[in-house]
Design a protein around this motif. Structure first.
Motif, PDB file in Angstrom:
ATOM      1  N   GLY A  30       0.794  -1.223   0.000  1.00  0.00           N
ATOM      2  CA  GLY A  30       0.000   0.000   0.000  1.00  0.00           C
ATOM      3  C   GLY A  30       0.824   1.269   0.000  1.00  0.00           C
ATOM      4  N   CYS A  31       1.946   1.250   0.745  1.00  0.00           N
ATOM      5  CA  CYS A  31       2.717   2.486   0.879  1.00  0.00           C
ATOM      6  C   CYS A  31       4.078   2.427   0.188  1.00  0.00           C
ATOM      7  N   GLY A  32       4.539   1.241  -0.181  1.00  0.00           N
ATOM      8  CA  GLY A  32       5.818   1.112  -0.868  1.00  0.00           C
ATOM      9  C   GLY A  32       7.030   1.252   0.033  1.00  0.00           C
ATOM     10  N   GLU A  33       6.825   1.147   1.351  1.00  0.00           N
ATOM     11  CA  GLU A  33       7.926   1.276   2.306  1.00  0.00           C
ATOM     12  C   GLU A  33       7.992   0.040   3.188  1.00  0.00           C
ATOM     13  N   THR A  34       9.124  -0.117   3.885  1.00  0.00           N
ATOM     14  CA  THR A  34       9.266  -1.201   4.842  1.00  0.00           C
ATOM     15  C   THR A  34       8.774  -0.730   6.204  1.00  0.00           C
ATOM     16  N   LEU A  35       8.495  -1.676   7.081  1.00  0.00           N
ATOM     17  CA  LEU A  35       8.080  -1.329   8.437  1.00  0.00           C
ATOM     18  C   LEU A  35       9.269  -0.773   9.210  1.00  0.00           C
ATOM     19  N   THR A  36       9.004   0.184  10.075  1.00  0.00           N
ATOM     20  CA  THR A  36      10.062   0.745  10.918  1.00  0.00           C
ATOM     21  C   THR A  36      10.259  -0.142  12.143  1.00  0.00           C
ATOM     22  N   ASN A  37      11.371   0.063  12.834  1.00  0.00           N
ATOM     23  CA  ASN A  37      11.619  -0.680  14.070  1.00  0.00           C
ATOM     24  C   ASN A  37      10.544  -0.381  15.107  1.00  0.00           C
ATOM     25  N   VAL A  38      10.057   0.854  15.125  1.00  0.00           N
ATOM     26  CA  VAL A  38       8.998   1.228  16.068  1.00  0.00           C
ATOM     27  C   VAL A  38       7.727   0.440  15.772  1.00  0.00           C
ATOM     28  N   GLN A  39       7.367   0.337  14.506  1.00  0.00           N
ATOM     29  CA  GLN A  39       6.170  -0.421  14.135  1.00  0.00           C
ATOM     30  C   GLN A  39       6.318  -1.898  14.486  1.00  0.00           C
ATOM     31  N   LEU A  40       7.475  -2.462  14.191  1.00  0.00           N
ATOM     32  CA  LEU A  40       7.719  -3.870  14.528  1.00  0.00           C
ATOM     33  C   LEU A  40       7.677  -4.087  16.032  1.00  0.00           C
ATOM     34  N   ALA A  41       8.288  -3.182  16.788  1.00  0.00           N
ATOM     35  CA  ALA A  41       8.299  -3.308  18.245  1.00  0.00           C
ATOM     36  C   ALA A  41       6.885  -3.292  18.807  1.00  0.00           C
ATOM     37  N   ARG A  42       6.054  -2.412  18.308  1.00  0.00           N
ATOM     38  CA  ARG A  42       4.669  -2.330  18.781  1.00  0.00           C
ATOM     39  C   ARG A  42       3.889  -3.596  18.438  1.00  0.00           C
ATOM     40  N   GLN A  43       4.110  -4.131  17.242  1.00  0.00           N
ATOM     41  CA  GLN A  43       3.399  -5.339  16.824  1.00  0.00           C
ATOM     42  C   GLN A  43       3.739  -6.536  17.705  1.00  0.00           C
ATOM     43  N   PHE A  44       4.994  -6.616  18.145  1.00  0.00           N
ATOM     44  CA  PHE A  44       5.449  -7.782  18.901  1.00  0.00           C
ATOM     45  C   PHE A  44       5.551  -7.533  20.400  1.00  0.00           C
ATOM     46  N   GLY A  45       5.249  -6.310  20.853  1.00  0.00           N
ATOM     47  CA  GLY A  45       5.278  -6.009  22.279  1.00  0.00           C
ATOM     48  C   GLY A  45       6.666  -6.015  22.884  1.00  0.00           C
ATOM     49  N   ILE A  46       7.652  -5.585  22.098  1.00  0.00           N
ATOM     50  CA  ILE A  46       9.036  -5.529  22.572  1.00  0.00           C
ATOM     51  C   ILE A  46       9.589  -4.127  22.339  1.00  0.00           C
ATOM     52  N   SER A  47      10.783  -3.869  22.815  1.00  0.00           N
ATOM     53  CA  SER A  47      11.384  -2.549  22.654  1.00  0.00           C
ATOM     54  C   SER A  47      11.988  -2.384  21.261  1.00  0.00           C
ATOM     55  N   THR A  48      12.146  -1.126  20.867  1.00  0.00           N
ATOM     56  CA  THR A  48      12.804  -0.852  19.587  1.00  0.00           C
ATOM     57  C   THR A  48      14.261  -1.288  19.642  1.00  0.00           C
ATOM     58  N   ALA A  49      14.856  -1.217  20.820  1.00  0.00           N
ATOM     59  CA  ALA A  49      16.246  -1.659  20.977  1.00  0.00           C
ATOM     60  C   ALA A  49      16.370  -3.156  20.686  1.00  0.00           C
TER      61      ALA A  49
END
Length: 72
Positions: A30-49
């Protein structure tokens, strides 16, 4: 001392780690971009670090993966 899947407070397992690596490389149709670390962290309930460490192979090292899949 337990770590990874064996730790009692652990939120991840190898399947989720593989999914994080795969999703970080996929381009959103839809947007032509990859997911950011922040988005991945939120999806999996973990820190961006932790996402950063997984993607840089500093944590949940590929060499330790029981399935040792070369492509994520």
């Amino acid at each position: 001392m337990s770590n990874g899947e064996q730790h009692w407070t652990g939120k991840l397992d190898w399947q989720k780690v593989r999914d994080i690596r795969r999703r970080s490389a996929e381009i959103c149709p839809g947007c032509g971009e990859t997911l950011t670390n922040v988005q991945l962290a939120r999806q999996f309930g973990i820190s961006t670090a932790m996402v950063h460490k997984i993607l840089k192979n500093k944590s949940w090292r590929i060499e330790s993966d029981p399935k040792r899949q070369a492509v994520y």
